[in-house]
Scaffold this motif. Structure first.
Motif, PDB file in Angstrom:
ATOM      1  N   VAL A 138      62.381  40.446  21.092  1.00  0.00           N
ATOM      2  CA  VAL A 138      63.619  41.194  20.867  1.00  0.00           C
ATOM      3  C   VAL A 138      63.658  42.464  21.721  1.00  0.00           C
ATOM      4  O   VAL A 138      64.718  42.857  22.205  1.00  0.00           O
ATOM      5  CB  VAL A 138      63.795  41.517  19.363  1.00  0.00           C
ATOM      6  CG1 VAL A 138      64.925  42.491  19.126  1.00  0.00           C
ATOM      7  CG2 VAL A 138      64.030  40.222  18.580  1.00  0.00           C
ATOM      8  N   MET A 139      62.507  43.064  21.937  1.00  0.00           N
ATOM      9  CA  MET A 139      62.452  44.275  22.755  1.00  0.00           C
ATOM     10  C   MET A 139      62.399  43.963  24.249  1.00  0.00           C
ATOM     11  O   MET A 139      62.372  44.869  25.066  1.00  0.00           O
ATOM     12  CB  MET A 139      61.246  45.114  22.344  1.00  0.00           C
ATOM     13  CG  MET A 139      61.376  45.644  20.932  1.00  0.00           C
ATOM     14  SD  MET A 139      59.985  46.653  20.455  1.00  0.00           S
ATOM     15  CE  MET A 139      60.202  48.030  21.557  1.00  0.00           C
ATOM     16  N   ARG A 140      62.381  42.685  24.576  1.00  0.00           N
ATOM     17  CA  ARG A 140      62.265  42.226  25.965  1.00  0.00           C
ATOM     18  C   ARG A 140      61.051  42.837  26.655  1.00  0.00           C
ATOM     19  O   ARG A 140      61.120  43.335  27.782  1.00  0.00           O
ATOM     20  CB  ARG A 140      63.530  42.512  26.756  1.00  0.00           C
ATOM     21  CG  ARG A 140      64.701  41.681  26.306  1.00  0.00           C
ATOM     22  CD  ARG A 140      65.798  41.754  27.329  1.00  0.00           C
ATOM     23  NE  ARG A 140      67.045  41.316  26.742  1.00  0.00           N
ATOM     24  CZ  ARG A 140      68.194  41.444  27.327  1.00  0.00           C
ATOM     25  NH1 ARG A 140      68.292  42.001  28.503  1.00  0.00           N
ATOM     26  NH2 ARG A 140      69.288  41.006  26.753  1.00  0.00           N
ATOM     27  N   ALA A 141      59.941  42.774  25.976  1.00  0.00           N
ATOM     28  CA  ALA A 141      58.683  43.258  26.543  1.00  0.00           C
ATOM     29  C   ALA A 141      58.322  42.418  27.759  1.00  0.00           C
ATOM     30  O   ALA A 141      58.878  41.330  27.974  1.00  0.00           O
ATOM     31  CB  ALA A 141      57.579  43.159  25.489  1.00  0.00           C
ATOM     32  N   ALA A 142      57.391  42.891  28.534  1.00  0.00           N
ATOM     33  CA  ALA A 142      56.927  42.145  29.700  1.00  0.00           C
ATOM     34  C   ALA A 142      56.461  40.756  29.259  1.00  0.00           C
ATOM     35  O   ALA A 142      55.831  40.603  28.200  1.00  0.00           O
ATOM     36  CB  ALA A 142      55.794  42.895  30.385  1.00  0.00           C
ATOM     37  N   LYS A 143      56.769  39.767  30.070  1.00  0.00           N
ATOM     38  CA  LYS A 143      56.424  38.390  29.723  1.00  0.00           C
ATOM     39  C   LYS A 143      54.928  38.257  29.443  1.00  0.00           C
ATOM     40  O   LYS A 143      54.520  37.590  28.499  1.00  0.00           O
ATOM     41  CB  LYS A 143      56.830  37.440  30.841  1.00  0.00           C
ATOM     42  CG  LYS A 143      56.675  35.975  30.462  1.00  0.00           C
ATOM     43  CD  LYS A 143      56.879  35.016  31.613  1.00  0.00           C
ATOM     44  CE  LYS A 143      58.240  35.078  32.211  1.00  0.00           C
ATOM     45  NZ  LYS A 143      58.429  34.065  33.280  1.00  0.00           N
ATOM     46  N   GLY A 144      54.104  38.915  30.242  1.00  0.00           N
ATOM     47  CA  GLY A 144      52.663  38.838  30.037  1.00  0.00           C
ATOM     48  C   GLY A 144      52.224  39.391  28.694  1.00  0.00           C
ATOM     49  O   GLY A 144      51.261  38.892  28.096  1.00  0.00           O
ATOM     50  N   HIS A 145      52.918  40.409  28.208  1.00  0.00           N
ATOM     51  CA  HIS A 145      52.595  40.986  26.898  1.00  0.00           C
ATOM     52  C   HIS A 145      52.915  39.980  25.792  1.00  0.00           C
ATOM     53  O   HIS A 145      52.103  39.739  24.890  1.00  0.00           O
ATOM     54  CB  HIS A 145      53.381  42.279  26.706  1.00  0.00           C
ATOM     55  CG  HIS A 145      52.908  43.115  25.573  1.00  0.00           C
ATOM     56  ND1 HIS A 145      53.370  44.375  25.359  1.00  0.00           N
ATOM     57  CD2 HIS A 145      52.024  42.889  24.567  1.00  0.00           C
ATOM     58  CE1 HIS A 145      52.795  44.881  24.279  1.00  0.00           C
ATOM     59  NE2 HIS A 145      51.979  43.997  23.788  1.00  0.00           N
ATOM     60  N   ILE A 146      54.082  39.362  25.889  1.00  0.00           N
ATOM     61  CA  ILE A 146      54.454  38.331  24.905  1.00  0.00           C
ATOM     62  C   ILE A 146      53.455  37.182  24.971  1.00  0.00           C
ATOM     63  O   ILE A 146      52.980  36.692  23.942  1.00  0.00           O
ATOM     64  CB  ILE A 146      55.891  37.830  25.156  1.00  0.00           C
ATOM     65  CG1 ILE A 146      56.901  38.961  24.999  1.00  0.00           C
ATOM     66  CG2 ILE A 146      56.227  36.673  24.208  1.00  0.00           C
ATOM     67  CD1 ILE A 146      58.300  38.633  25.501  1.00  0.00           C
ATOM     68  N   GLN A 147      53.127  36.764  26.181  1.00  0.00           N
ATOM     69  CA  GLN A 147      52.218  35.634  26.344  1.00  0.00           C
ATOM     70  C   GLN A 147      50.825  35.935  25.789  1.00  0.00           C
ATOM     71  O   GLN A 147      50.173  35.041  25.245  1.00  0.00           O
ATOM     72  CB  GLN A 147      52.133  35.235  27.817  1.00  0.00           C
ATOM     73  CG  GLN A 147      53.406  34.579  28.295  1.00  0.00           C
ATOM     74  CD  GLN A 147      53.417  34.296  29.784  1.00  0.00           C
ATOM     75  OE1 GLN A 147      52.793  35.004  30.574  1.00  0.00           O
ATOM     76  NE2 GLN A 147      54.145  33.264  30.166  1.00  0.00           N
ATOM     77  N   SER A 148      50.369  37.178  25.889  1.00  0.00           N
ATOM     78  CA  SER A 148      49.046  37.508  25.338  1.00  0.00           C
ATOM     79  C   SER A 148      49.036  37.281  23.830  1.00  0.00           C
ATOM     80  O   SER A 148      48.056  36.763  23.285  1.00  0.00           O
ATOM     81  CB  SER A 148      48.646  38.943  25.686  1.00  0.00           C
ATOM     82  OG  SER A 148      49.463  39.890  25.034  1.00  0.00           O
TER      83      SER A 148
END
Length: 140
Positions: A68-78
């Motif tokens: 929802v916060m559109r965090a960096a893709k790598g952060h979501i993936q971690s």
């Protein structure tokens, strides 16, 4: 032990405890170790330490909030990888990401979906009829 050795041991412990270390953790460990420790204490209290919610549930909440916060893709993936390591199924993770649809919309959902798709290696069904590439089509 020197400050550098303390910082290295701290980052290594973060990797063991969390199951991941973000790029900013690595840089902050070297550049401003006391602030990294303070920020990590907050994360520990809210996320890492066992309280009422189990770690699997917390990972799903993290994945949705980062989507929802559109965090960096790598952060979501971690967090997706940690959830998978904890036994959360790819379908459960997708269902959690789908919760973003009603309140945050399709564009936000697609951000988290792309992160999920890459981690789990999901593929789709190609149409058997001729279509445009979708670049100019409305998102839905």
């Amino acid at each position: 032990m020197s400050d550098r050795n303390d910082a290295q041991a701290y980052v290594d412990d973060m990797a063991r405890t969390r199951g991941y270390v973000l790029d900013y953790h690595k840089v902050m460990a070297k550049q401003d170790f006391p602030v990294l420790q303070a920020a990590n204490d907050l994360v520990g209290a809210a996320y890492l330490h066992q309280r009422l919610l189990d770690r699997r549930t917390k990972e799903l909440i993290f994945i949705v909030s980062l989507t929802v916060m559109r965090a960096a893709k790598g952060h979501i993936q971690s967090h997706i990888r940690v959830a998978l390591d904890l036994g959360v199924t790819p379908q459960e993770i997708l269902e959690a990401i789908e919760i973003s649809l009603p309140e945050a919309g399709v564009v936000v959902f697609q951000h988290g979906f792309e992160a999920w798709k890459e981690v789990v290696g999901a593929d789709g069904i190609e149409p058997t009829v001729s279509v445009h590439d979708g670049a100019g089509a409305a998102s839905a």
